[in-house]
Design a protein around this motif. Sequence first.
Motif, mmCIF file in Angstrom:
data_model
loop_
_atom_site.group_PDB
_atom_site.id
_atom_site.type_symbol
_atom_site.label_atom_id
_atom_site.label_comp_id
_atom_site.label_asym_id
_atom_site.label_seq_id
_atom_site.Cartn_x
_atom_site.Cartn_y
_atom_site.Cartn_z
ATOM 1 N N ASN A 1 0.943 -1.366 0.014
ATOM 2 C CA ASN A 1 0.045 -0.091 0.025
ATOM 3 C C ASN A 1 0.965 1.167 0.098
ATOM 4 O OD1 ASN A 1 -2.328 1.221 0.007
ATOM 5 N ND2 ASN A 1 -3.165 0.706 1.829
ATOM 6 N N GLN A 2 0.577 2.331 -0.403
ATOM 7 C CA GLN A 2 1.161 3.587 -0.679
ATOM 8 C C GLN A 2 0.021 4.546 -0.049
ATOM 9 O OE1 GLN A 2 3.284 4.628 -4.135
ATOM 10 N NE2 GLN A 2 4.059 6.492 -3.248
ATOM 11 N N VAL A 3 0.430 5.069 1.214
ATOM 12 C CA VAL A 3 -0.622 6.028 1.810
ATOM 13 C C VAL A 3 -0.145 7.394 2.129
ATOM 14 C CG1 VAL A 3 -1.791 3.872 2.545
ATOM 15 C CG2 VAL A 3 -0.258 5.133 4.162
ATOM 16 N N LYS A 4 -1.069 8.437 2.344
ATOM 17 C CA LYS A 4 -0.631 9.435 2.955
ATOM 18 C C LYS A 4 -1.275 9.548 4.506
ATOM 19 C CE LYS A 4 -0.917 12.064 -1.413
ATOM 20 N NZ LYS A 4 0.405 11.972 -1.984
ATOM 21 N N ILE A 5 -0.437 9.985 5.527
ATOM 22 C CA ILE A 5 -1.459 10.187 6.628
ATOM 23 C C ILE A 5 -1.618 11.439 6.949
ATOM 24 C CG2 ILE A 5 -1.087 9.947 9.241
ATOM 25 C CD1 ILE A 5 0.581 7.391 8.845
ATOM 26 N N ILE A 6 -2.627 11.817 7.116
ATOM 27 C CA ILE A 6 -2.948 13.289 7.018
ATOM 28 C C ILE A 6 -3.654 13.505 8.501
ATOM 29 C CG2 ILE A 6 -4.469 15.205 6.075
ATOM 30 C CD1 ILE A 6 -4.869 13.471 3.577
ATOM 31 N N GLU A 7 -3.055 14.671 9.062
ATOM 32 C CA GLU A 7 -3.298 14.853 10.555
ATOM 33 C C GLU A 7 -4.334 15.862 10.594
ATOM 34 O OE1 GLU A 7 0.115 14.640 12.946
ATOM 35 O OE2 GLU A 7 0.272 12.511 12.184
ATOM 36 N N ARG A 8 -4.779 16.269 11.936
ATOM 37 C CA ARG A 8 -5.765 17.447 12.281
ATOM 38 C C ARG A 8 -5.041 18.688 11.789
ATOM 39 N NH1 ARG A 8 -10.233 15.390 15.830
ATOM 40 N NH2 ARG A 8 -10.516 17.441 16.581
ATOM 41 N N SER A 9 -3.865 18.679 12.173
ATOM 42 C CA SER A 9 -2.955 19.962 11.913
ATOM 43 C C SER A 9 -3.061 20.537 10.490
ATOM 44 C CB SER A 9 -1.793 19.814 12.380
ATOM 45 O OG SER A 9 -0.965 18.997 11.796
ATOM 46 N N GLY A 10 -3.168 19.492 9.731
ATOM 47 C CA GLY A 10 -2.756 19.733 8.273
ATOM 48 C C GLY A 10 -1.645 18.830 7.607
ATOM 49 N N LYS A 11 -0.878 18.595 8.441
ATOM 50 C CA LYS A 11 0.407 17.873 8.386
ATOM 51 C C LYS A 11 0.106 16.688 7.677
ATOM 52 C CE LYS A 11 4.197 15.772 10.591
ATOM 53 N NZ LYS A 11 4.671 15.157 11.903
#
Lengths: 238, 238
Positions: free
Chosen positions: B195-205
């Motif tokens: 899998n190739q993913v992005k982890i997107i956080e509440r801060s926008g990071k």
Amino acid sequence: LIVETAHRLLTAPGLKGRRVLVSAGPTWEPFDPVRYITNPSSGKMGYALAAVAARRWADVHLVSGPTSLPAPLGVHLHRVTTALEMKDAVTKLAEDMDVIIMAAAVSDYRPVEAAPQKIKKTSGTMTVQLEKNPDILLALGRDRSASRPNVLVGFAAETENLVQHATEKLTKKNLDFIVANNLTQSGAGFGVDTNQVKIIERSGKIIELPCLAKEEVAERILDRVEQLLADAAHYETD
Amino acid sequence: LIVETAHRLLTAPGLKGRRVLVSAGPTWEPFDPVRYITNPSSGKMGYALAAVAARRWADVHLVSGPTSLPAPLGVHLHRVTTALEMKDAVTKLAEDMDVIIMAAAVSDYRPVEAAPQKIKKTSGTMTVQLEKNPDILLALGRDRSASRPNVLVGFAAETENLVQHATEKLTKKNLDFIVANNLTQSGAGFGVDTNQVKIIERSGKIIELPCLAKEEVAERILDRVEQLLADAAHYETD
């Protein structure tokens, strides 16, 4: 591999020189890139038929919808997704085959339209319009010449009026025999490793098999296929 | 079993005493006993998360739609079929959990009616009316108290505008972070082992991970979960 090779060496080459086509698994009929209509077929019955036929020295082509099963040893595997793809693959192979066993659970209907992108869930309801898929087995039965394929076998999975529905299918599709199973019975049908089936012949004769491992059911089906091939050969040399 | 046990002995017990709920797999939404709407989720990502969390000594509950995967070692497995069954199972477990990771690909819609018997293919067309399934993750995010669960994680699988769609989902559903993957990329998403993913956080990071084995992706996700749990504990003791 070693077990399977040993198994083959110990099996009578009853289908040597015979070309056998088996279809297996479900088909997926998408209405967007991540949503589709399908059925619970695991492909186990069709893969068992292909494996046992290969063990009896047949030249086996397995046309398979999406499954998580490994390719049986020594079998030509053709992977497809939709009913239309399965029809193409089967039609291309069919005329060279001595035996065709359609064990796939082909979807009867497909969505009229398939969206190119994932549909966002905006509204509370949604309607999917379906149109009929081509009946692959019906076309095979209709196109049968005197000699090719020598044996044509179908499956019928029903939830009610099993023998009646299966017999109608046998006649309408011009099959040599049909393998009928009742989906409401435990230990039979989709997903499980066992199956309990009736083999219904053109003569109206019904062979009721007990609940058996799918590989054992495959042995019984291929025994009957070998008999029919032997009968055909007998007529040819008369 | 021995390899898995050894693996656990070599892993830091970073989730010891933590109760972790993971949902996995697709759901099946039937419109008759043998036909249903679903999606290509194999359950591999969710099962990898459950296995890795158990290895880190968490008390893991895995609520799984239909898959062909074996139960991970030391995990409480709850099997369901439909979205409504998944909602029931998740809701019952949710309030006792420290961490909830919704990796299941729950069907957004279900057929309004499900026929009790197999529909015979009589007519050339057919219409399936669908209604919306409850949004399990939205309900979990809305009901979050100050303390339970400490960490709520979702997944977003998209075919276009990945970061925008995933960020909207993160905000709307009140998640701590969302794991976003692009279904049009090879080696990512449904069925495959990577899998190739992005982890997107509440801060926008946004943390962009390379293409990794799903188990490795699970390690990275649970590393982030452990950090968030540590941060929460830090606040509690302030």
